[in-house]
Structure formats: C-alpha cells, structure tokens
Design an enzyme around this catalytic site. Structure first.
Site: not given
Length: 189
Positions: A12-14, A102, A104
């Site tokens: 969950g850092s992003n 998204n 990647h």
C-alpha cells in the site's frame, strides 16, 4: 472534484502516496480504497488516513451487482490500480472506458502480461542483463498490460545491482511520478 478509487493488494505504499498527494487537490481525491485481501496493508493505511475501504475478493470483484453499486455510492469517476493483482473484469472496463489506470514495474511492452508483477518483473530485468528499467502507466484494457501507454519513466541500472536494488530504483520512480500522471489524467476529465 473527481472521486478516485484506488485498488491495491499489498503493502500500500503507492496507495498511501496517492491519498496524501490528492488530500489537498482541487482536481480529485481518493474516496475509496478497494483490496482483494482483508490483510492488505493498503486497507490499514487508508483507514488510518480516513479513507473509506472495501474488501472485494474474487467473488465480489467479478460480481457487477456488488462492485458497481459500491463505486457509484462513492461517486467514483477514475479507478487507479496500485499493485492490484487480480485481472480487472470486462464489465468494469466497459463501465469505465479509459478511466482505469494501472502502473507496471517495467517499460512495457517488455516484461508484461500474466504472471509478470512485482519481483517477477525485476528478476526478468536482471536475468536479461538490461541496463535500464522503469515504470509504465497505462490504461487498462481486456488484454493484460496491453492498454494504451500514458507515460513511461526509466532509470539506469548496473550489472552489480541486485534484484532488490532494481526493485528499489523502480519503486522510487513510482512514488515520484505516479501521482503526477494521475493528476494529468484528472485535468483532462
């Protein structure tokens, strides 16, 4: 003000970075964090920051009667994936065309597709002997990692870099650039 849902599976850092980045924005805010795992640290981070959360395991994620009302309840207009591992179902892609983004951990089209996520990507970069790596932000399409590319950022790597070193360099790119790219998308909505 555009409401954003962040879908995350892991650390969950992003997710936290996105919540903090948009906490004072006039363009958008993270209104909901969805995870496929109840034990996801992304859920804990979101709750600590006062953002609504929901758990959507495979059964819920693939059930439009669960997901669509959830997203509508939070007036979500943009879905941002931040380390979300399940494949997004077609009905969501159809409901949110060019509104699901998204990230990647490679320079697509290299090292994309099913099974290529996280450490698997960084291991492939190391094994190939590449001298750069990077991140790609793209729209989600029915083809895994096949949606239109929005932005790419790269960083040099050396033969001495371990897989963990490569992962750290790439992750720094995500933390620096992902919120800004999402902000640019919001400016066009």
């Amino acid at each position: 003000m555009t409401n954003i849902a962040v879908f995350a599976s892991g650390n969950g850092s992003n997710c936290e970075n996105l919540i903090r980045y948009f906490s004072n924005s006039s363009l958008g805010r993270v209104a909901l964090v969805v995870s496929n795992r109840a034990t996801s640290l992304a859920i804990q981070r979101a709750e600590r920051l006062g953002v609504d959360t929901a758990i959507a395991g495979r059964e819920q994620l693939y059930n439009p009667d669960f997901m669509l009302p959830l997203l509508e309840k939070h007036s979500v207009k943009l879905i941002v994936l931040a380390g979300f591992l399940p494949i997004i179902p077609d009905y969501l892609i159809e409901k949110y065309p060019m509104r699901i983004v998204n990230i990647h951990p490679s320079l697509l089209p290299k090292y994309g597709g099913k099974g290529m996520w996280g450490h698997h990507v960084h291991e492939a970069v190391k094994a190939a002997g590449d001298n750069i790596t990077g991140m790609t932000v793209h729209y989600v399409s029915p083809v895994c990692d096949g949606g239109d590319i929005i932005a790419q950022f790269s960083v040099a790597i050396s033969p001495d870099d371990s897989v963990d070193d490569i992962a750290e360099k790439e992750h720094c790119l995500e933390m620096k650039h992902y919120p800004k790219v999402v902000e640019e998308i919001l400016e066009k909505i």
